[in-house]
Design a protein around this motif. Sequence first.
Motif, PDB file in Angstrom:
ATOM      1  N   GLU A   1       0.830  -1.203   0.000  1.00 52.43           N
ATOM      2  CA  GLU A   1       0.000   0.000   0.000  1.00 52.43           C
ATOM      3  C   GLU A   1       0.869   1.260   0.000  1.00 52.43           C
ATOM      4  O   GLU A   1       0.599   2.209  -0.722  1.00 52.43           O
ATOM      5  N   ASP A   2       1.940   1.253   0.801  1.00 47.24           N
ATOM      6  CA  ASP A   2       2.862   2.388   0.835  1.00 47.24           C
ATOM      7  C   ASP A   2       3.515   2.612  -0.528  1.00 47.24           C
ATOM      8  O   ASP A   2       3.667   3.754  -0.978  1.00 47.24           O
ATOM      9  N   LEU A   3       3.896   1.528  -1.194  1.00 45.63           N
ATOM     10  CA  LEU A   3       4.503   1.646  -2.527  1.00 45.63           C
ATOM     11  C   LEU A   3       3.512   2.212  -3.538  1.00 45.63           C
ATOM     12  O   LEU A   3       3.877   3.036  -4.377  1.00 45.63           O
ATOM     13  N   ILE A   4       2.274   1.768  -3.450  1.00 49.03           N
ATOM     14  CA  ILE A   4       1.248   2.261  -4.370  1.00 49.03           C
ATOM     15  C   ILE A   4       1.010   3.746  -4.141  1.00 49.03           C
ATOM     16  O   ILE A   4       0.963   4.533  -5.093  1.00 49.03           O
ATOM     17  N   VAL A   5       0.862   4.138  -2.881  1.00 45.71           N
ATOM     18  CA  VAL A   5       0.649   5.554  -2.554  1.00 45.71           C
ATOM     19  C   VAL A   5       1.834   6.385  -3.026  1.00 45.71           C
ATOM     20  O   VAL A   5       1.661   7.447  -3.629  1.00 45.71           O
ATOM     21  N   ALA A   6       3.051   5.901  -2.797  1.00 49.14           N
ATOM     22  CA  ALA A   6       4.254   6.635  -3.205  1.00 49.14           C
ATOM     23  C   ALA A   6       4.316   6.774  -4.731  1.00 49.14           C
ATOM     24  O   ALA A   6       4.730   7.810  -5.246  1.00 49.14           O
ATOM     25  N   SER A   7       3.880   5.743  -5.458  1.00 46.64           N
ATOM     26  CA  SER A   7       3.927   5.820  -6.914  1.00 46.64           C
ATOM     27  C   SER A   7       2.862   6.767  -7.456  1.00 46.64           C
ATOM     28  O   SER A   7       3.035   7.375  -8.514  1.00 46.64           O
ATOM     29  N   LEU A   8       1.763   6.907  -6.732  1.00 44.88           N
ATOM     30  CA  LEU A   8       0.692   7.808  -7.178  1.00 44.88           C
ATOM     31  C   LEU A   8       1.000   9.268  -6.814  1.00 44.88           C
ATOM     32  O   LEU A   8       0.502  10.181  -7.453  1.00 44.88           O
ATOM     33  N   HIS A   9       1.816   9.451  -5.789  1.00 38.73           N
ATOM     34  CA  HIS A   9       2.163  10.783  -5.309  1.00 38.73           C
ATOM     35  C   HIS A   9       3.674  10.875  -5.124  1.00 38.73           C
ATOM     36  O   HIS A   9       4.167  10.963  -3.990  1.00 38.73           O
TER      37      HIS A   9
END
Length: 73
Positions: free
Chosen positions: A62-70
């Motif tokens: 989830e952290d990786l996904i959030v970081a990739s989106l922002h």
Amino acid sequence: MTRKAASALDHLNLVAKLADLKEDHYRILLSLSAMTELLIDKGILTREELELKTAALDTELEDLIVASLHPMG
């Protein structure tokens, strides 16, 4: 073949591919469940260890996904 018929055929092919993916997903999930149960039954891991690792991986993903989106955030 008309454009409408080609579109219907494309749709039908997509539905067939989705059905195949669902079958593959079911088989993979079934195998993973069987392996997990065997590892627990043999005392190689506990349900608690599995739950902790699952939660940690979920958070990491989830952290990786959030970081990739922002990326600048």
